[in-house]
Design a protein around this motif. Structure first.
Motif, short mmCIF file in Angstrom:
data_model
loop_
_atom_site.label_atom_id
_atom_site.label_comp_id
_atom_site.label_asym_id
_atom_site.label_seq_id
_atom_site.Cartn_x
_atom_site.Cartn_y
_atom_site.Cartn_z
N SER A 54 0.86 -1.17 0.00
CA SER A 54 0.00 0.00 0.00
C SER A 54 0.90 1.23 0.00
O SER A 54 1.75 1.38 0.88
N GLU A 102 1.04 5.35 -0.04
CA GLU A 102 0.27 6.56 0.21
C GLU A 102 1.17 7.77 0.02
O GLU A 102 2.28 7.83 0.54
N TRP A 112 -5.90 7.03 6.46
CA TRP A 112 -6.62 7.21 5.20
C TRP A 112 -7.50 6.01 4.93
O TRP A 112 -7.17 4.87 5.22
N PRO A 155 -6.82 12.25 0.89
CA PRO A 155 -6.31 11.12 0.11
C PRO A 155 -7.17 9.88 0.32
O PRO A 155 -7.58 9.57 1.44
N GLY A 156 -7.41 9.17 -0.79
CA GLY A 156 -8.23 7.97 -0.71
C GLY A 156 -9.69 8.22 -0.93
O GLY A 156 -10.46 7.30 -1.13
N ARG A 198 -4.38 9.47 -3.98
CA ARG A 198 -3.10 9.49 -3.29
C ARG A 198 -2.73 8.14 -2.70
O ARG A 198 -1.75 8.03 -1.98
N GLN A 199 -3.52 7.10 -2.99
CA GLN A 199 -3.19 5.76 -2.50
C GLN A 199 -3.17 4.78 -3.67
O GLN A 199 -4.06 4.79 -4.51
N TYR A 204 4.51 7.02 2.01
CA TYR A 204 4.42 6.00 3.05
C TYR A 204 4.11 4.66 2.39
O TYR A 204 3.18 4.55 1.59
#
Length: 342
Positions: A123, A125, A147, A167-168, A193-194, A313
């Protein structure tokens, strides 16, 4: 019963095999859905195909190489459907050999006679310049929430300024994808953003070609500040791909952690880092403009953004992918043959 067949339509052998397979499945009373890999190269294409999939899939058969497998994984997202990859590509490290033909392999898969390998997913981010960082210092003490997982079927909202989007979160407002560019992930430009990756997230030099300076933090501990071409964060599956080319280790697919490998670092003391499955890798970028031009690639596809990258991340996703293996060869048998020539 529904079975999805994804073929590399640029490979004549894969096309022939797909026609043979769909005829067999139809004769068995199984509904086969045939998809060309060329329609899965962009978010828009995957979204259109995803909207046509039935609610339940018993199996996905991939006729192609590792690239076709990656596009199929991105199409399915978090749907827990076993994938049977059959190699019609070049290396095809993720796929099974087409030794006895596709029909016997699929028949074994339907009978439950193949071995299942569960592969971790990353995942990823992203926080761009000027955006709120939900994992920043103000949130480390528990303020705010993590998120949400994005709805990959929704269209990102291009009307909302990136600096105020969560984000998301997406909605159904119109957006404009990047047309005709295979492998370009337009959701970054549209506010998503993910992202998720089976192989790796690669943070590399931008279009100007200048080296980048970044910081590597693992679960709250500052590990290194490095300058160079960038950093690859991979799964065990991705350890045989870009991370291997960058000097990383070969890692058994059962390993659930991550591997961080520097790209052409400007130091003699740089090392690859192998993490636990529960760790979070934080990549930050130096405040000096000269070192801010970084580019993100997810499983080899570039993800353009409308602002410079600030933080990335990476952690293990809450779902994984199941690949079906037909032969009894272990991971070590395969690397011995493919990478050491034994």
């Amino acid at each position: 019963m529904h079975i999805l067949v994804v073929r590399n339509n640029s490979n004549p052998q894969a096309v022939d095999a797909s026609l043979l397979l769909t005829a067999y499945l139809t004769s068995q009373g199984i509904e086969a859905l045939l998809v060309d890999s060329s329609s899965l190269g962009t978010d828009q294409g995957r979204r259109e195909v995803r909207a046509q999939l039935p609610g339940q899939l018993a199996l996905v058969v991939v006729l192609g190489g590792d690239g076709t497998v990656l596009h199929t994984v991105h199409l399915l997202h978090d749907r827990q459907v076993p994938i049977l990859p059959i190699n019609f590509g070049r290396l095809g490290f993720l796929a099974n050999a087409d030794t006895d033909g596709v029909v016997p392999l699929v028949a074994e898969a339907l009978a439950g006679d193949l071995r299942a390998e569960r592969r971790s997913i990353l995942s990823i981010e992203v926080v761009c310049e000027g955006e709120h960082d939900p994992y920043g210092e103000a949130n480390r003490a528990g303020e705010g929430a993590a998120w949400d997982m994005p709805d990959v079927n929704a269209e990102p909202n291009a009307a909302t300024p990136p600096s105020v989007r969560k984000p998301g979160k997406t909605d159904s407002a119109p957006w404009t994808p990047i047309p005709g560019r295979f492998g370009v992930n337009g959701r970054g430009l549209s506010g998503a953003r993910q992202f998720f990756a089976l192989n790796e997230a690669a943070i590399t030099r931008g279009a100007m070609g200048r080296i980048i300076e970044l910081t590597l933090n693992v679960s709250g501990v500052d590990v290194a500040r490095m300058r160079g071409d960038g950093l690859v964060v991979s799964t065990a599956t991705g350890s045989t791909a870009y991370a291997l080319s960058a000097g990383g280790p070969l890692v058994s697919p059962g390993f659930k952690g991550m591997i961080a490998v520097p790209l052409a670092p400007h130091t003699l003391r740089s090392r690859a880092v192998v993490t636990d499955a529960s760790d979070v890798i934080e990549v930050g970028f130096d405040d000096t403009d000269e070192f801010r031009e970084a580019t993100l690639f997810v499983d080899g596809d570039i993800v353009p953004f409308d602002a410079p990258l600030r933080k990335i991340y990476v952690q293990c996703a809450p779902f994984d992918v199941t690949l079906l293996r037909a032969d009894g060869a272990s991971f070590y048998d395969r690397i011995s043959k493919d990478f050491f020539g034994e």
